[in-house]
Design a protein around this motif. Sequence first.
Motif, PDB file in Angstrom:
ATOM      1  N   THR A 137     -40.834  92.148  91.929  1.00 39.67           N
ATOM      2  CA  THR A 137     -41.296  92.335  93.298  1.00 39.67           C
ATOM      3  C   THR A 137     -41.301  91.007  94.051  1.00 39.67           C
ATOM      4  O   THR A 137     -41.604  89.966  93.477  1.00 39.67           O
ATOM      5  N   THR A 138     -40.904  91.060  95.294  1.00 40.18           N
ATOM      6  CA  THR A 138     -40.967  89.866  96.130  1.00 40.18           C
ATOM      7  C   THR A 138     -41.398  90.276  97.530  1.00 40.18           C
ATOM      8  O   THR A 138     -41.106  91.385  97.985  1.00 40.18           O
ATOM      9  N   SER A 139     -42.138  89.390  98.171  1.00 41.01           N
ATOM     10  CA  SER A 139     -42.631  89.704  99.503  1.00 41.01           C
ATOM     11  C   SER A 139     -42.110  88.653 100.488  1.00 41.01           C
ATOM     12  O   SER A 139     -42.240  87.461 100.251  1.00 41.01           O
TER      13      SER A 139
ATOM     14  N   ARG B  71     -42.205  87.156 104.336  1.00 41.76           N
ATOM     15  CA  ARG B  71     -43.100  87.182 105.504  1.00 41.76           C
ATOM     16  C   ARG B  71     -42.346  87.503 106.789  1.00 41.76           C
ATOM     17  O   ARG B  71     -42.459  86.806 107.797  1.00 41.76           O
TER      18      ARG B  71
ATOM     19  N   THR C  70     -44.987  91.959 106.683  1.00 42.17           N
ATOM     20  CA  THR C  70     -44.177  91.586 105.522  1.00 42.17           C
ATOM     21  C   THR C  70     -43.144  92.656 105.192  1.00 42.17           C
ATOM     22  O   THR C  70     -43.260  93.807 105.610  1.00 42.17           O
ATOM     23  N   THR C  71     -42.156  92.223 104.423  1.00 43.33           N
ATOM     24  CA  THR C  71     -41.208  93.156 103.828  1.00 43.33           C
ATOM     25  C   THR C  71     -41.386  93.015 102.325  1.00 43.33           C
ATOM     26  O   THR C  71     -41.291  91.907 101.795  1.00 43.33           O
ATOM     27  N   GLU C  72     -41.694  94.103 101.660  1.00 41.70           N
ATOM     28  CA  GLU C  72     -41.871  94.044 100.214  1.00 41.70           C
ATOM     29  C   GLU C  72     -40.664  94.693  99.552  1.00 41.70           C
ATOM     30  O   GLU C  72     -40.311  95.827  99.861  1.00 41.70           O
TER      31      GLU C  72
ATOM     32  N   PRO D 269     -51.259  95.219  99.675  1.00 39.70           N
ATOM     33  CA  PRO D 269     -49.991  94.483  99.572  1.00 39.70           C
ATOM     34  C   PRO D 269     -49.845  93.866  98.180  1.00 39.70           C
ATOM     35  O   PRO D 269     -50.845  93.425  97.600  1.00 39.70           O
ATOM     36  N   SER D 270     -48.627  93.821  97.648  1.00 38.41           N
ATOM     37  CA  SER D 270     -48.466  93.340  96.264  1.00 38.41           C
ATOM     38  C   SER D 270     -48.826  91.868  96.128  1.00 38.41           C
ATOM     39  O   SER D 270     -49.091  91.381  95.039  1.00 38.41           O
ATOM     40  N   GLY D 271     -48.880  91.143  97.272  1.00 43.05           N
ATOM     41  CA  GLY D 271     -49.219  89.733  97.212  1.00 43.05           C
ATOM     42  C   GLY D 271     -50.712  89.446  97.296  1.00 43.05           C
ATOM     43  O   GLY D 271     -51.134  88.295  97.264  1.00 43.05           O
TER      44      GLY D 271
ATOM     45  N   GLY E 295     -49.916  89.945 105.695  1.00 49.11           N
ATOM     46  CA  GLY E 295     -49.860  90.542 104.364  1.00 49.11           C
ATOM     47  C   GLY E 295     -50.887  89.955 103.424  1.00 49.11           C
ATOM     48  O   GLY E 295     -51.150  90.488 102.355  1.00 49.11           O
TER      49      GLY E 295
END
Length: 347
Positions: free
Chosen positions: A184-186, A188, A170-172, A115-117, A79
């Motif tokens: 938002t949280t990501s 791994r 990843t799971t967002e 990806p948001s990260g 991610g």
Amino acid sequence: MSFFSKFLKFGSHNMAIDLGTANTLVYVEDQGIVLDEPSVVAIETINGIERVKAVGDDAKMMMGKTPDTIKAVRPLRDGVIADIEVAEKMIEHFIRKVHGKRTLFRYPEITICVPSGATSVEKRAIRDAASNAGASEVYLILEPMAAAIGADMPVTEPVGSMVVDIGGGTTEVAVLSLRGLAYTTSVRTGGDKMDEAIVSYVRRHHNLLVGETTAERIKKDYGIAIIPEDGVGETFTLKGRDLVNGVPKEITINQAHIAEALSEPVGAIVEGVRIALENTAPELAADIVDQGIVLTGGGALIRKLDEHLREETGLPVSIAENPLTCVAIGTGRAMEDPIYRGVLHTA
Ligand code: ADP
Ligand code: MG
């Protein structure tokens, strides 16, 4: 828009790209999804010089079967962009493959879902790659927003909703409202961790060594988030190499075993959802009670994952209609429909 840029735009097909950790999809204006390939690059080293040997489907076929001189790389595996140069080559390759040999004057606008990260350095690298491949303008959209738009969630309204996008690396988890990400949280953990969990389960319990490609196939065919109702589920065989005497062998296992193997990654996803719920403002949380949680990404297809999350959270949980293409479709819609203006970024 100046006359000149109008002229440049004439006949061009704007593109939307879902740059996933496992799969890259390209959506073309007025055409829909035209490319769907693994985010894999095969790199060959000859006399110490590295060069791209294959990208996408061709490169994935080489995974686990490459000689020492070729390595298959997934540049976005976790991610975050592990290898910016390889990621840039991959993006350029896919854009050129779709844009093809159209004339010099038809430069498209490209919207890329990241990806948001992703860090600002990574975002800039992605933009540069698209520019190098001929984009006249590059826009970025964050993955949970694209997933939610693709899943027809009410992101433009003053209503809170939650999307859980379970990809390869990843799971967002995100709470959205009024075209923005309220939280938002990501995590791994995604499909890759599930494959690894199956590999380590059969190694531990059966002394059998299987490759990740085999594990992925088992996951898709039999993967289940909870022990099946009859305590066993379907029974099937699995081939690999015996760790003790080194010869190929076959074992018989069932879906209950797979559920046991997957319990850790599935637990990590549930935990991510729980943390997001705990961090959601009360008014938005109240909306989520009504709206429920929507699952997207390939990992949403694990059997009974929706049911498991429903039990664990007490909230309604549904799976997007097309979990694997949802982000690409959402990115495309965000690019095409002015109602989503404001969710695209230029930096
Ligand atoms: P990304 O956006 O990170 O590229 P995707 O949303 O394309 O990821 O999902 C890819 C992941 O989904 C892979 O780990 C793949 O094995 C998994 N996957 C695809 N189909 C299924 C299925 N039917 N059951 C379980 N997992 C699946
Ligand atoms: Mg994705």
